[in-house]
Design an enzyme around this catalytic site. Structure first.
Site, PDB file in Angstrom:
ATOM      1  CE  LYS A  54      -1.136  11.839 -33.237  1.00 29.87           C
ATOM      2  NZ  LYS A  54      -0.032  10.921 -32.951  1.00 29.87           N
ATOM      3  CD  GLN A  98       0.906   7.307 -32.846  1.00 31.02           C
ATOM      4  OE1 GLN A  98       0.463   8.259 -33.490  1.00 31.02           O
ATOM      5  NE2 GLN A  98       1.104   7.385 -31.528  1.00 31.02           N
ATOM      6  CG  ASP A 121       5.463  13.957 -33.480  1.00 29.98           C
ATOM      7  OD1 ASP A 121       4.555  14.595 -32.908  1.00 29.98           O
ATOM      8  OD2 ASP A 121       5.386  12.749 -33.767  1.00 29.98           O
TER       9      ASP A 121
END
Ligand code: NAP
Length: 289
Positions: A54, A98, A121
């Site tokens: 990322k 994460q 997200d």
């Protein structure tokens, strides 16, 4: 006839170029640089790789990236304070924690602490609710990647039978939700299968488009699909022989009209859609349509 390959590796490159141009325009016209913060807790090797990818993609596209690596024994309170700081930081338009988190940290509490307008997200219940109601702010990355693969490969969804294998919050539920909406690139009749489904094959054989996110190699075999099906294999399974999806690729590709390979199918799309959400968030925060 062997299937056409739906190559996420190529489609994602095309989208990256579009995002790069959008970012350049944002900088030039509005002096805005999209910013993404990624938080990694602990030493999970796979998570380190994902966060690294990322960060690398942010650099490649011109997105400001703030990577925060915290030790595995970080306490929940400190993580929540960090999120609070990032929620207020004007340089940051997207916050990503994460997963999975260490056991002593309440995942729900952490994900719910992220400002829904920075939740790139799209895991926050506000964003899940908006998706369900049909007016999403951010689309969740993997399902969004799947929808883009279908659209950009010229695969019509309107009026089709879509069968989704898997009902997770990050893939199965949101992709089902997105594809039954009365919208372009959707408007399908959707069935969701899971481990409680009796006779899964009776459902998968009806599918014009079959999306498999089970996390089990060969969860779908050739006898479970009809001729001419479009197969999207979301699965990522690391075997001794290498990376495989959830679909018996070699056999199913002989019956399918189109199929995603693993690797090189859905995988590369997920990160790109995260970058797209970050840019969208930067525009939203800058009041730009
Ligand atoms: P998950 O949370 O483990 O959920 C798996 C789902 O599949 C569950 O709903 C489960 O049913 C169902 N299931 C498992 N085996 C099944 C079977 N044999 N028949 C029917 N249903 C079955 O997994 P996930 O997070 O959705 O991920 C699924 C796969 O996609 C994994 O391999 C993951 O690594 C991969 N993935 C890839 C990307 C990407 O970017 N490429 C992103 C996310 C996930 P129950 O609910 O009844 O247990």
């Amino acid at each position: 006839m062997a299937a056409t390959l739906i190559k996420g590796s190529e489609i994602s490159k095309q989208i990256k170029e579009e995002i790069k141009q959008e970012i350049a325009k944002l900088k030039e016209k509005h002096n805005i640089i999209p910013g993404l913060a990624t938080i990694l807790i602990g030493d999970d090797e796979a998570s380190k790789v994902y966060v690294g990818q990322k960060e690398k993609t942010c650099k490649e596209l011109g997105i400001y990236s703030e990577r925060i690596d915290l030790p595995g024994n970080t306490v929940e309170k400190d993580l929540l304070s960090l999120i609070e700081r990032l929620n207020k930081d004007p340089k940051i338009h997207g916050i990503l924690v994460q997963l999975p988190l260490p056991r002593h940290i309440d995942e729900k509490k952490v994900l719910y602490a992220i400002d829904p307008d920075k939740d790139v997200d799209a895991f926050h219940p506000v964003n899940v609710g908006k998706l369900m109601l049909g007016y999403p702010v951010f689309l969740p990355c993997t399902p969004h990647g799947i929808q883009e693969l279908l659209i950009r490969s010229g695969i019509e969804t309107d009026g089709t039978e879509v069968v989704v294998v898997g009902r997770s919050n990050i893939v199965g539920k949101p992709i089902a939700n997105m594809l039954f909406q009365k919208k372009k690139g959707a408007n399908a009749t959707v069935t969701i299968c899971h481990t409680g489904t009796k006779d899964i094959a009776s459902h998968t054989r009806r599918a014009d488009i079959l999306i498999v996110a089970a996390g089990k190699p060969k969860a779908v075999t050739a006898d479970m699909v009809k001729e001419g099906v479009v197969v999207i294999d979301v699965g990522v399974n690391r075997l001794e022989t290498g990376l495989v999806g959830d679909v018996d690729f070699e056999a199913v590709k002989e019956k399918a009209k189109a199929i995603t390979p693993v690797p090189g199918g859905v995988g590369p799309m997920t990160i790109v859609m995260l970058m797209s959400n970050t840019v969208q968030s930067a525009k939203m925060h800058g009041g730009i349509k």
